[in-house]
Design a protein around this motif. Structure first.
Motif, mmCIF file in Angstrom:
data_model
loop_
_atom_site.group_PDB
_atom_site.id
_atom_site.type_symbol
_atom_site.label_atom_id
_atom_site.label_comp_id
_atom_site.label_asym_id
_atom_site.label_seq_id
_atom_site.Cartn_x
_atom_site.Cartn_y
_atom_site.Cartn_z
ATOM 1 N N GLU A 184 0.811 -1.213 0.000
ATOM 2 C CA GLU A 184 0.000 0.000 0.000
ATOM 3 C C GLU A 184 0.854 1.277 0.000
ATOM 4 O O GLU A 184 0.376 2.332 -0.421
ATOM 5 C CB GLU A 184 -0.921 0.018 1.232
ATOM 6 C CG GLU A 184 -1.957 -1.085 1.255
ATOM 7 C CD GLU A 184 -2.901 -0.948 2.444
ATOM 8 O OE1 GLU A 184 -2.657 -0.065 3.294
ATOM 9 O OE2 GLU A 184 -3.878 -1.709 2.513
ATOM 10 N N ALA A 209 -3.997 0.553 -9.656
ATOM 11 C CA ALA A 209 -4.337 1.622 -8.707
ATOM 12 C C ALA A 209 -3.388 2.804 -8.909
ATOM 13 O O ALA A 209 -2.493 2.774 -9.766
ATOM 14 C CB ALA A 209 -4.257 1.106 -7.266
ATOM 15 N N SER A 253 -4.689 -1.100 -1.641
ATOM 16 C CA SER A 253 -4.106 -1.776 -2.800
ATOM 17 C C SER A 253 -2.713 -2.277 -2.458
ATOM 18 O O SER A 253 -1.827 -1.494 -2.135
ATOM 19 C CB SER A 253 -4.023 -0.814 -4.003
ATOM 20 O OG SER A 253 -3.336 -1.423 -5.072
ATOM 21 N N THR A 255 -0.902 -4.206 -4.600
ATOM 22 C CA THR A 255 -0.351 -4.695 -5.865
ATOM 23 C C THR A 255 1.077 -4.188 -6.091
ATOM 24 O O THR A 255 1.613 -3.389 -5.323
ATOM 25 C CB THR A 255 -1.239 -4.251 -7.030
ATOM 26 O OG1 THR A 255 -1.352 -2.813 -7.009
ATOM 27 C CG2 THR A 255 -2.626 -4.865 -6.930
#
Length: 347
Positions: A184, A209, A253, A255
Motif C-alpha cells: 500500500e 491503482a 491496494s 499490488t
C-alpha cells in the motif's frame, strides 16, 4: 645711446619673469602637492622611494559570487490509450527546455520510442507493470512523441511529459533512484547529490491503482489506464546532500509498484569574485590596476578608477580553480607595492 639700449632690455626681462612664473604654475598643476607627496611617502616608508611614493591599498579580500538560473516548471501533459501511445509536449514548452517522459504499461515487454528521446531506465515489478523514463531537449518544433508496444501485449498504455527550463542541456540528470515492490505504501529511494539547487522528480506506477501525492510535493499528473495508474510529482532540493524521505500511499491496494526518482541538474552558475579593499591614502594617484592569475599564468591587468574605488567584480571564473588577485595603485609610471588575495570558488 646707453639709455636707449637699457630701455629696450627691460621688456625682455619682464617677459622672462612672466614665463618663469607660468612654468612654476604649470608644475604646481601637474605634480602632486608637497603635502600629498609627503603623506604618501610617510604612509609607506619601507617601499616609498622604490615605488615613487604611491601608497598601496590595504585589506584586499576576495569572496565568491554565484549567480544561478533556477530550474522552473513549464508545464505537464498526460494521456492514456492503446498502443501506440502518443504524448504531446506541454503547450508552454520553449526551445532549450528539458522534457522528461514517463511511459507505463502492463507486462515486461520492450517498447519503441522516437529516436530523439533518450531512455534513462525502464523498471518492471512483479512481471505485471513496467515504467520507462525518457528525456530530450526541446527544439521549439517538437512533434508529438509516439511510443509503441508489441502487438501481443495486452492493455492500454499511460504516460506523460513534463517540461522544465533552467536544466543543464548536456547533462540534465544529476542522480537517479529506483525501487520496486508491492504494498500500500512506497518510499522512493533517497539519493545523494553533490549538485546544488536541483529539482527532484518522482515517477510512481502501480498495477491497478494510483498513489496519492504526499503533502509538500507538487503533483504534475495522476492518471489511470485499464491496468495501471501513474503519479508524477516534484520538489526543489537545495542540496548538496541526501534527499528527504517521502512516502506515497495507495490505501487498500497491495499490488506491484515502481518508484523512480531523478534529480535534475541546473545550468552551471555564473562564477565571479567580489573584491573589496581599503583605498590608497595617495589621493592624488590615478587609480588601481588589478591582475588575476591561476596556475602560474597571469592575465593582463585592467585599470580601475577613481583612486577612491574600494570594490569591483572579476569574472567569469571556473568553479574549483585556485586564483590569486593582485591590486596596486598607480599614477603614470609610479606604482605602489601590490596586495594579494586568494580564492578557490565552490559555487
Amino acid at each position: 645711446m646707453t639709455r636707449s639700449r637699457r630701455a629696450r632690455r627691460l621688456p625682455r626681462r619682464a617677459l622672462a619673469a612672466v614665463a618663469c612664473a607660468l612654468g612654476l604654475l604649470a608644475l604646481t598643476v601637474v605634480l602632486p602637492g608637497a603635502s600629498a607627496r609627503f603623506s604618501s611617502v610617510t604612509a609607506n616608508p619601507a617601499g616609498a622611494w622604490a615605488t615613487d611614493g604611491v601608497a598601496p591599498p590595504t585589506g584586499l579580500s576576495a569572496v565568491q559570487a554565484c549567480t544561478r538560473t533556477p530550474i522552473t516548471f513549464r508545464g505537464a501533459a498526460a494521456s492514456t490509450s492503446p498502443s501506440p501511445l502518443t504524448l504531446s509536449r506541454p503547450s508552454a514548452t520553449q526551445a532549450g527546455d528539458v522534457l522528461v517522459a514517463q511511459v507505463t504499461y502492463y507486462g515486461a515487454s520492450t517498447i519503441s520510442a522516437p529516436s530523439d528521446w533518450t531512455l534513462l531506465f525502464a523498471d518492471t515489478s512483479g512481471g505485471v507493470v513496467t515504467s520507462a523514463v525518457y528525456y530530450k531537449v526541446a527544439t521549439g518544433a517538437d512533434a508529438p512523441a509516439t511510443f509503441t508496444r508489441p502487438d501481443s501485449s495486452p492493455g492500454d498504455m499511460v504516460g506523460g511529459i513534463v517540461a522544465y527550463s533552467g536544466v543543464d542541456r548536456s547533462s540534465p540528470v544529476a542522480v537517479t533512484g529506483r525501487t520496486t515492490g508491492a504494498g500500500e505504501t512506497v518510499t522512493p529511494s533517497a539519493v545523494t547529490t553533490t549538485v546544488k539547487d536541483t529539482v527532484l522528480v518522482y515517477f510512481l506506477a502501480k498495477a491497478g491503482a494510483q498513489f496519492a501525492t504526499p503533502g509538500g510535493l507538487r503533483e504534475r499528473w495522476k492518471l489511470s489506464s485499464d491496468s495501471e495508474g501513474i503519479t508524477a510529482a516534484d520538489e526543489s532540493f537545495v542540496g548538496p546532500g541526501t534527499t528527504p524521505s517521502r512516502s506515497f500511499s495507495s490505501p487498500g491496494s497491495t499490488t506491484a509498484y515502481i518508484a523512480q526518482t531523478i534529480a535534475l541538474r541546473p545550468t552551471a552558475p555564473l562564477v565571479e569574485a567580489s573584491l573589496s579593499w581599503t583605498a590608497s591614502p595617495s589621493t592624488w594617484a590615478t587609480g588601481y590596476r588589478l591582475e588575476r592569475s591561476t596556475g602560474g599564468t597571469a592575465q593582463a591587468p585592467r585599470s580601475l578608477t577613481p583612486i577612491g574605488a574600494t570594490s569591483t567584480t572579476e569574472g567569469p571564473l571556473v568553479n574549483g580553480t585556485a586564483y590569486t588577485f593582485r591590486l596596486w595603485a598607480y599614477r603614470g609610471t609610479w606604482t605602489s607595492t601590490a596586495v594579494t588575495a586568494p580564492l578557490t570558488p565552490s559555487c
